[in-house]
Design a protein around this motif. Structure first.
Motif, PDB file in Angstrom:
ATOM      1  N   MET B 251      11.473   0.119 -10.476  1.00  0.00           N
ATOM      2  CA  MET B 251      12.017  -0.744  -9.528  1.00  0.00           C
ATOM      3  C   MET B 251      12.313  -0.097  -8.184  1.00  0.00           C
ATOM      4  O   MET B 251      11.900  -0.544  -7.173  1.00  0.00           O
ATOM      5  CB  MET B 251      13.130  -1.555 -10.005  1.00  0.00           C
ATOM      6  CG  MET B 251      13.013  -2.444 -11.034  1.00  0.00           C
ATOM      7  SD  MET B 251      11.515  -3.568 -11.088  1.00  0.00           S
ATOM      8  CE  MET B 251      11.809  -4.485  -9.666  1.00  0.00           C
ATOM      9  N   PHE B 254       9.270   0.812  -6.176  1.00  0.00           N
ATOM     10  CA  PHE B 254       8.742  -0.678  -5.521  1.00  0.00           C
ATOM     11  C   PHE B 254       9.546  -0.888  -4.291  1.00  0.00           C
ATOM     12  O   PHE B 254       9.185  -1.199  -3.264  1.00  0.00           O
ATOM     13  CB  PHE B 254       8.590  -1.738  -6.427  1.00  0.00           C
ATOM     14  CG  PHE B 254       7.559  -1.571  -7.573  1.00  0.00           C
ATOM     15  CD1 PHE B 254       6.434  -1.205  -7.029  1.00  0.00           C
ATOM     16  CD2 PHE B 254       7.879  -2.378  -8.591  1.00  0.00           C
ATOM     17  CE1 PHE B 254       5.430  -0.953  -8.194  1.00  0.00           C
ATOM     18  CE2 PHE B 254       6.668  -1.995  -9.760  1.00  0.00           C
ATOM     19  CZ  PHE B 254       5.718  -1.624  -9.294  1.00  0.00           C
ATOM     20  N   HIS B 255      10.821  -0.715  -4.584  1.00  0.00           N
ATOM     21  CA  HIS B 255      11.860  -0.965  -3.421  1.00  0.00           C
ATOM     22  C   HIS B 255      11.779   0.224  -2.106  1.00  0.00           C
ATOM     23  O   HIS B 255      11.844  -0.608  -1.234  1.00  0.00           O
ATOM     24  CB  HIS B 255      13.440  -0.795  -4.126  1.00  0.00           C
ATOM     25  CG  HIS B 255      14.356  -1.123  -3.193  1.00  0.00           C
ATOM     26  ND1 HIS B 255      14.878  -2.188  -2.680  1.00  0.00           N
ATOM     27  CD2 HIS B 255      15.038   0.014  -2.255  1.00  0.00           C
ATOM     28  CE1 HIS B 255      15.871  -2.270  -1.675  1.00  0.00           C
ATOM     29  NE2 HIS B 255      15.906  -0.941  -1.494  1.00  0.00           N
ATOM     30  N   GLN B 257       8.964   1.506  -1.396  1.00  0.00           N
ATOM     31  CA  GLN B 257       7.607   1.188  -0.613  1.00  0.00           C
ATOM     32  C   GLN B 257       7.941   0.102   0.054  1.00  0.00           C
ATOM     33  O   GLN B 257       7.399   0.045   1.256  1.00  0.00           O
ATOM     34  CB  GLN B 257       6.751   0.806  -1.854  1.00  0.00           C
ATOM     35  CG  GLN B 257       6.178   2.119  -2.607  1.00  0.00           C
ATOM     36  CD  GLN B 257       4.780   1.498  -3.341  1.00  0.00           C
ATOM     37  OE1 GLN B 257       4.200   1.000  -2.796  1.00  0.00           O
ATOM     38  NE2 GLN B 257       4.657   1.894  -4.572  1.00  0.00           N
ATOM     39  N   ALA B 258       8.591  -0.987  -0.474  1.00  0.00           N
ATOM     40  CA  ALA B 258       8.755  -2.305   0.301  1.00  0.00           C
ATOM     41  C   ALA B 258       9.606  -2.362   1.610  1.00  0.00           C
ATOM     42  O   ALA B 258       9.389  -2.766   2.696  1.00  0.00           O
ATOM     43  CB  ALA B 258       9.171  -3.502  -0.482  1.00  0.00           C
ATOM     44  N   SER B 259      10.538  -1.115   1.525  1.00  0.00           N
ATOM     45  CA  SER B 259      11.624  -0.945   2.783  1.00  0.00           C
ATOM     46  C   SER B 259      10.781   0.271   3.615  1.00  0.00           C
ATOM     47  O   SER B 259      11.442   0.651   4.512  1.00  0.00           O
ATOM     48  CB  SER B 259      13.206  -0.352   2.236  1.00  0.00           C
ATOM     49  OG  SER B 259      13.093   0.103   0.986  1.00  0.00           O
ATOM     50  N   HIS B 262       8.434   6.345   3.521  1.00  0.00           N
ATOM     51  CA  HIS B 262       7.452   7.049   3.515  1.00  0.00           C
ATOM     52  C   HIS B 262       7.020   8.261   2.155  1.00  0.00           C
ATOM     53  O   HIS B 262       7.409   9.274   2.671  1.00  0.00           O
ATOM     54  CB  HIS B 262       6.757   7.552   4.821  1.00  0.00           C
ATOM     55  CG  HIS B 262       6.473   6.336   5.855  1.00  0.00           C
ATOM     56  ND1 HIS B 262       5.828   6.719   6.559  1.00  0.00           N
ATOM     57  CD2 HIS B 262       6.704   5.268   5.769  1.00  0.00           C
ATOM     58  CE1 HIS B 262       5.825   5.630   7.648  1.00  0.00           C
ATOM     59  NE2 HIS B 262       6.229   4.699   7.163  1.00  0.00           N
TER      60      HIS B 262
END
Lengths: 383, 306
Positions: B251, B254-255, B257-259, B262
């Motif tokens: 998780m 993913f978190h 990446q979404a925020s 880099h």
């Protein structure tokens, strides 16, 4: 390239003796079906063109193989007595593929469709030995005298979906659950965003990579994370309806891909970018029957009816539907191309000047995000 | 702040799937049986649970059907390895392959089926807290029940007579047999209980966590659960922590990446496995941990009277 999708798990499935036994049974049942159609006894069997399809996963995958099977059924129906089609499902991308193809040829099939990228080397090997059999290899890039390759411009479907997303996003942030960072997937992400920005240039996009083609729980987790991050409309380049289902649970919107996925999430579904192999299969069979089959590389899109955005949701405003229709018409008559400049990447570098249309080399080598997409394509971080 | 609370909540959900299955396998292994069939059992339970919910509309019945399917397959496995003394590893692998194939076959007609909306759950008062409420106190009841299950299992294994017998069967079946305990029956019960929990995890995936049915949808979680029991050195509380760690790292990547952080996503995808290696290294630095907890007769066949 899309075909790499099924892989890891379905391969395991294919290994299972039970699956093979069961599925072999299914295959036989289908082969018998055409015989049930009224077949005049006068037509000698030798006149029939025998066509075989080799599938990488079971037809029940609801996506890739399922769509190919629809194409097979369509040509069986269209050409009736002139052809006899059969298929073998769950063929691993291994030496087994070679054995299956030789067996197909041994049974008198003169046209063989190998519908997965991983069959490439085996197709090449078998085709070199069996010069009188024509091979059609989906998503490959190696041709031969008796091997043609074909694929679908999935990015045109992504673009049409993007138009709808641009009209429906209230947060002005769309999200993409991405699978494996290869040019096709990156091209789809960008095309989706370009579509959204054609409606509203201020649209931003977030991308989450799952690094797998098929992992429903991970796809759901990635979608959840995007929604947590303020995304309200999502596209996916993964293989299950998981993203759509998560959108349904969380009150967001999303699209189906490859097949019509509206049944999975009626509330969240905004449309499905459906791949249709029927037009291409029809052409190939027509050519073969006429003795005019030719090798080559075919990349069909909206123009040829190989991909389209279907089942657009009722609550999408009419002006957005009109925009989709306009783009679709433009793609059909060739007056519009998705990748027409000015296009900048997300560092501000201009890649296509105003009015410039991308060529094949540009399209197949896309490894950047267009302006408005956050982050960098995995593997290009240092550049 | 809110996004971290959501991250924590989704970590608990992601970890729960792994924890339930791994706790089931822990019970197996405490009795000396390794069941590599977890993935197959979970898939069969996933389709059994999904189909049951489609036909009855009841999520509770779906979870029960999943448990029953898991237990049934486990009993079959148990009969083979406990009475016929087939090799546990080979039989487990066969069960796994069978489960993958069979679930695909059984599920053909359910690929496009829809479930009713998942009922929403919320703790009274706590669920209405700002920020924390939606993130932590409105998760599926099974998330909280799993925490309870760990406590129960610890109590059962280390504080009850039955737990002691179960462990002795896994440590030294000959001694347990000499003392008059029905080793084979106890092992079969343990295997069935393990199968039921794996089944619960499978049904939870297909009906609640990712409420749909597509082939192979468990996507390797059975194998991760197997690894978790070793990772946790056969301790229930560590299984739960390990499960949250595995779920949490996924998780977190993913978190990030979404925020827009880099970091190479491949690197992030690697983190759970990196964490496993680190823990294994730590464990091997202190071998007594693993020796004390690993059932001495794990994976070995037992011939009564020999």
């Amino acid at each position: 390239m899309n075909t790499l999708n099924k892989r890891t798990l379905l391969k395991t499935a294919a290994l299972s003796a039970v699956t093979l036994a069961v599925l072999a049974g299914c295959g036989k049942k289908e082969e018998a079906a055409p015989a049930a159609a009224p077949a005049p006894a006068a037509a000698p069997a030798a006149d029939k063109l025998k066509i075989a399809f080799m599938y990488v996963s079971p037809i029940g995958d609801g996506g890739w193989t399922f769509q190919h099977e629809l194409g097979r059924k369509a040509i069986q129906e269209k050409f009736g007595d002139k052809v006899e089609t059969s298929f073998v499902e769950s063929v691993p991308e291994s030496a087994d593929a070679e054995r299956v193809m030789r067996d197909m040829a041994g049974q008198g099939n003169k046209l063989i469709f190998a519908t997965s990228f991983g069959y490439q080397e085996f197709v090449q090997k078998v085709a070199a030995d069996l010069k009188d059999v024509k091979f059609e290899h989906a998503t490959g890039y190696k041709q031969a005298d008796n091997v043609a390759t074909y694929d679908t411009k999935t990015f045109e479907g992504a673009y049409l979906a993007g138009i709808v997303a641009g009209g429906m996003s209230k947060t002005k942030t769309v999200g993409i659950v991405a699978s494996v960072p290869i040019p096709e997937v990156v091209r789809n992400i960008n095309s989706f965003v370009l579509g959204a920005q054609s409606v509203d240039p201020s649209i931003k996009a977030k991308v989450v990579w799952v690094n797998e083609w098929f992992s429903p729980p991970k796809e759901a987790e990635a979608a959840s994370t995007l929604i947590n991050g303020g995304v309200d409309v999502m596209y996916q380049n993964t293989n299950s309806p998981s993203v759509l289902k998560t959108a349904e649970e969380r009150g967001a919107r999303a699209f189906g891909k490859d097949g019509d996925m509206s049944a999975f999430a009626p509330k969240a579904h905004l449309g499905s970018a459906v791949v249709d192999w029927t037009p291409y299969y029809t052409k190939v069979v027509e050519d073969t029957l006429a003795g005019q089959w030719q090798s080559g590389s075919f990349w069909w899109g909206v123009k040829e009816g190989a991909i389209d955005l279907k089942k657009i949701a009722d609550d999408v405003p009419q002006d957005i539907k009109d925009r989709v229709e306009k783009a679709r018409a433009g793609l059909k008559d060739g007056s519009f191309a998705v990748w027409t400049g000015p296009i900048k990447d997300n560092t501000g570098k201009e890649l296509l000047a105003a009015g410039q249309v991308a060529d094949l080399k540009f399209l197949t080598g896309i490894n950047f995000y267009v302006a408005g997409v956050e982050g960098k394509v995995p593997g290009t971080e240092g550049k | 702040m809110e996004s971290y609370a959501l991250l924590l909540g989704s970590t608990l959900s992601a970890g729960t799937v792994l924890a339930i299955a791994a706790l089931g396998l822990l019970i197996n292994e405490k009795a000396g049986i390794v069941n590599l069939g977890a993935e197959g059992m979970m898939l069969c339970a996933a389709i059994a649970g999904f189909a049951t919910v489609v036909h009855t509309g009841s999520f509770a019945l779906g979870l029960l059907a999943g448990m029953a399917a898991g237990a049934l397959l486990a009993v079959l496995f148990g009969w083979l390895v406990i009475w016929l003394n087939t090799n546990q590893y080979a039989t487990g692998l066969a069960l796994s392959l069978f489960g993958v194939g069979f679930s695909a076959f059984a599920g053909i007609n359910y690929v496009q089926a829809r479930l009713p909306d998942t009922p929403k759950f919320s703790w009274p008062v706590l669920g209405d807290l700002p920020v924390l409420g939606p993130a932590l106190f409105r998760l599926h009841p099974l998330v909280y029940l799993t925490m309870l299950l760990v406590v129960l299992l610890m109590w059962f294994l280390y504080r009850t007579r039955a737990g002691l017998v179960l462990r002795s069967v896994g440590e030294s079946p000959q001694s347990a047999h000499a003392l008059g305990y029905p080793v084979r029956r106890i092992r079969l019960l343990a295997v069935a209980a393990g199968g039921a929990l794996c089944g619960l995890a499978g049904a939870y995936i297909s009906t609640v966590y990712t409420p749909l049915w597509v082939e192979g949808m468990v996507a390797g979680r059975g194998w991760i659960a197997l690894a978790l029991t070793t990772f946790a050195t056969w301790r229930p509380a560590r299984v739960l922590l390990g499960a949250y760690l595995f779920g949490g790292v996924t998780m977190l990547q993913f978190h990030l990446q979404a925020s827009g952080v880099h970091v190479a996503s491949q690197l992030l995808s690697m983190l759970p496995y990196l964490a496993t290696i680190v823990v294994l290294v730590l464990i091997s630095r202190n071998p007594t941990w693993i020796r004390v907890n690993m059932p001495a007769s794990l994976g070995k066949p037992f011939f009564p009277g020999s």
